[in-house]
Design an enzyme around this catalytic site. Structure first.
Site, PDB file in Angstrom:
ATOM      1  N   CYS A  26       0.820  -1.130  -0.017  1.00 53.65           N
ATOM      2  CA  CYS A  26       0.110  -0.085   0.083  1.00 53.65           C
ATOM      3  C   CYS A  26       0.901   1.280  -0.026  1.00 53.65           C
ATOM      4  O   CYS A  26       1.637   1.539   0.844  1.00 53.65           O
ATOM      5  CB  CYS A  26      -0.707  -0.192   1.153  1.00 53.65           C
ATOM      6  SG  CYS A  26      -1.717   1.482   1.561  1.00 53.65           S
ATOM      7  N   CYS A  29       0.570   3.392   2.731  1.00 45.57           N
ATOM      8  CA  CYS A  29       1.124   2.998   4.140  1.00 45.57           C
ATOM      9  C   CYS A  29       2.545   3.143   4.082  1.00 45.57           C
ATOM     10  O   CYS A  29       3.231   3.505   5.262  1.00 45.57           O
ATOM     11  CB  CYS A  29       0.970   1.359   4.283  1.00 45.57           C
ATOM     12  SG  CYS A  29      -0.856   0.927   4.332  1.00 45.57           S
TER      13      CYS A  29
END
Length: 633
Positions: A26, A29
């Site tokens: 991600c 992230c």
């Protein structure tokens, strides 16, 4: 932190927890990682009251835990109260943003939401004291310092200093509000925040700091004579060996598409991302049905995978229910894989989507390739969607893709960005060719936005694509300004994402679905890139947890059992369902019960045919003999 630590730490812990569930692929992230690391260092002294941890849901060993905690999007922040005896999925983060200060303040709010009986024992009182309490502290001598932080009602500084001093002995920190101005004047407090210190000998007065900031107050108090750090029982860190992961590099041609990327993406999509949803109903179920329909009709991959998607689409279309547990879909997929002619890899093997590190590129890259391929297939094979309800809709693939990303894609911020782009201009798409170009333009917009981001792979920088070396005719210059020739771009996209440009190199064969299977094409060369003593590293690091590891599943409704059984039986005739039990070895070859049944049927049929032909010629021969024995007069 690993999955076992999360389960153990959040169950009946003497401290509260803030856990970030993230996925290493991600981009948001990856971009948030520095903030999270800074937060962990900033609140290190709070550990006996509230601790922070992070769990990577992409790691195989953690996927069951992320499934149990109902994690759908990344990153997800969950708070867990101290002394929680029963399993809970925690409380979601409700801050307006994820800036370090906001998260720190919500941690304090969460601590204050504990009841008196459930508050972490190491957490001092965080509520403000009254002026009468301050007076009683001034009148009493003690063996330790008492610091009183005066502040406004909206300030968090006092509570932050209180928590910063938890590990230190010989000092108690509390806070009071600035509501009683006359009382503050008596103490000589002219502005807030200010810190009033009571010494062990009974003297007291304001402390002088250069700036009225948290770090200055905390540092001053920690440096007082006899104030020193006490030993606190902190949680043991797992003995995690130094990451010795070996990334096996697979040589590939960037002008080609690889079946392994598309099939690995499908595997993750069906068995991991969608499996995060325990049940599907209403709009979610409709989104899944439409998405699988588009996949079944347009996926350009190998026949075993296409057949699996077609069977899944037929089964979903025949469901009489408006709600299904997703494990019913997983069971169907995995049962069908045990039937001859149907197969989808059960592990990840990136080729054109591999990154220089395991957390880079991967699944998002494969999803982009899949979506581009579907838009090209819809344009070049216009009859593929006939009978689905999508045949006259040039936006069919885009809208289905849009709903899937909005509903199921694990990166929530990514989904929100895509939705913004869709709202802005997707309605302008009027032809299938325009759908191809729309997705290409938006993909380049995303590349431009993420260029230089922490999620960018240095080996594969975010560029405007196709690059001049791939498509020289796509690039032109008008009045000194670089621009695109969209006609040539469309031609290039149709060729690049076509079935003819797909390579099966590195793709898993049906015999490779379990460990120890034969090497797929191209894998022999790939294995030579790994030192012999760590040749198993790629399998361990690239694999994704099989569906059976997602924890216990709820029982299926009876109607779904009948539907599953019916679909399996109708696949290749009445004998197909029996084959699910496994193949029987015969003469050293794995023949299934269906294969044996067909052999018997063919043997009996050929025997009957030979017998009919024998009697036919016998009768014909006798007639000829009778005719010659009695000649006509």
């Amino acid at each position: 932190m690993d999955s076992g630590s999360v389960r153990g730490a959040t169950a009946n812990s003497s401290a509260a927890w803030l856990v970030q569930f993230y996925s290493s692929w991600c981009g948001h992230c990856i971009g948030y990682a520095p903030t999270w690391r800074a937060l962990a260092g900033d609140v290190r002294d709070w550990a006996s009251a509230i601790r922070v941890a992070a769990l990577d849901c992409m790691e195989e060993k953690n996927q069951a835990v992320c499934h149990d905690y109902d994690i759908h999007f990344y990153p997800t922040f969950r708070y867990f109260k101290a002394f929680t005896k029963e399993f809970t999925t925690g409380e979601s983060f409700k801050g307006p943003d994820r800036e370090l200060r906001t998260v720190r303040q919500t941690m304090i709010d969460f601590l204050q939401n504990h009841t008196e009986g459930s508050r972490p024992p190491a957490c001092p009182p965080l509520d403000p004291i009254q002026p009468s309490d301050v007076l009683s502290l001034l009148d009493n001598r003690g063996s330790h310092y008492v610091a009183i932080v005066f502040e406004s009602n909206s300030s968090y500084l006092g509570r932050e200093v209180i928590l910063d001093l938890i590990p230190y002995e010989s000092i108690v920190v509390t806070r009071a509000l600035d509501g009683d101005k006359a009382f503050l004047e008596k103490l000589g407090v002219s502005s807030v925040p200010s810190c009033y210190l009571i010494y062990p000998n009974g003297s007291h007065g304001l402390i002088n700091v250069v700036k009225p900031l948290r770090a200055f107050f905390a540092s001053y108090l920690k440096s007082l004579p006899d104030v020193r750090k006490k030993s606190l029982p902190l949680p043991e860190k797992p003995n995690k060996e130094e990451n010795s992961e070996i990334v096996v590099w697979r040589e590939f041609d960037k002008s080609k598409l690889y079946t392994a990327d598309l099939e690995s993406g499908l595997h993750y999509l069906l068995r991991v991302e969608l499996a995060a949803h325990k049940s599907l109903a209403g709009a979610e179920l409709k989104t899944l049905k439409d998405f699988v329909t588009v996949l079944a009709k347009l996926f350009p991959g190998r026949p075993p995978v296409k057949k699996l998607l077609e069977m899944l689409q037929e089964w979903l279309a025949s469901l009489p229910l408006d709600r299904i547990p997703y494990n019913a879909v997983l069971d169907l997929v995995n049962n069908k894989m045990r039937i001859s002619g149907i197969f989808l890899t059960n592990h990840i093997k990136w080729v054109g989507c591999q990154g220089s590190r395991s957390e880079l590129r991967g699944y998002p890259c494969s999803l982009w390739k899949l979506f581009h391929t579907l838009t090209v297939e819809a344009s070049t094979h216009p009859d593929a969607l006939v009978g689905t309800g999508f045949e006259d809709d040039p936006q069919a693939v885009l809208q289905t893709m849009r709903r899937y990303i909005h509903t199921f894609f694990g990166c929530k911020e990514c989904g929100e960005h895509f939705e913004e782009m869709a709202k802005e201009s997707m309605d302008s798409v009027k032809t299938p060719d325009q759908a191809i170009l729309w997705l290409w333009k938006k993909h380049n917009m995303v590349n431009g936005r993420l260029a230089g981001h922490l999620s960018e792979d240095p080996r594969f920088p975010k560029l405007q694509w196709p690059t001049p070396d791939l498509c020289p005719a796509c690039h032109e210059e008008i009045k000194g300004l670089a621009s695109w020739d969209e006609g040539h771009v469309l031609t290039f996209l149709k060729q690049h994402y076509s079935r003819d440009n797909l390579l099966d190199t590195y793709s898993a064969d049906q015999g490779d679905s379990s460990e120890g299977g034969t090497l797929a094409r191209g894998e022999e060369g790939e294995k030579r890139l790994t030192p012999p003593e760590v040749s198993h590293g790629d399998r361990d690091t690239q694999s994704v947890r099989p569906p059976g590891a997602l924890g216990p599943r709820p029982a299926l409704p009876e109607s779904l059992h009948h539907s599953l059984d019916g679909k399996l039986q109708s696949l290749d005739g009445p004998g197909a369902h029996k084959e699910v039990g496994g193949a029987a070895p015969f003469l050293g070859v794995d023949f299934s019960s269906l294969d044996m049944s067909l052999c018997v049927v063919l043997y009996v049929a050929s025997s009957l045919f030979l017998m009919v032909m024998y009697f036919f010629f016998r009768v014909r021969s006798r007639r000829r003999k009778v005719k010659h024995h009695h000649p006509a007069v």
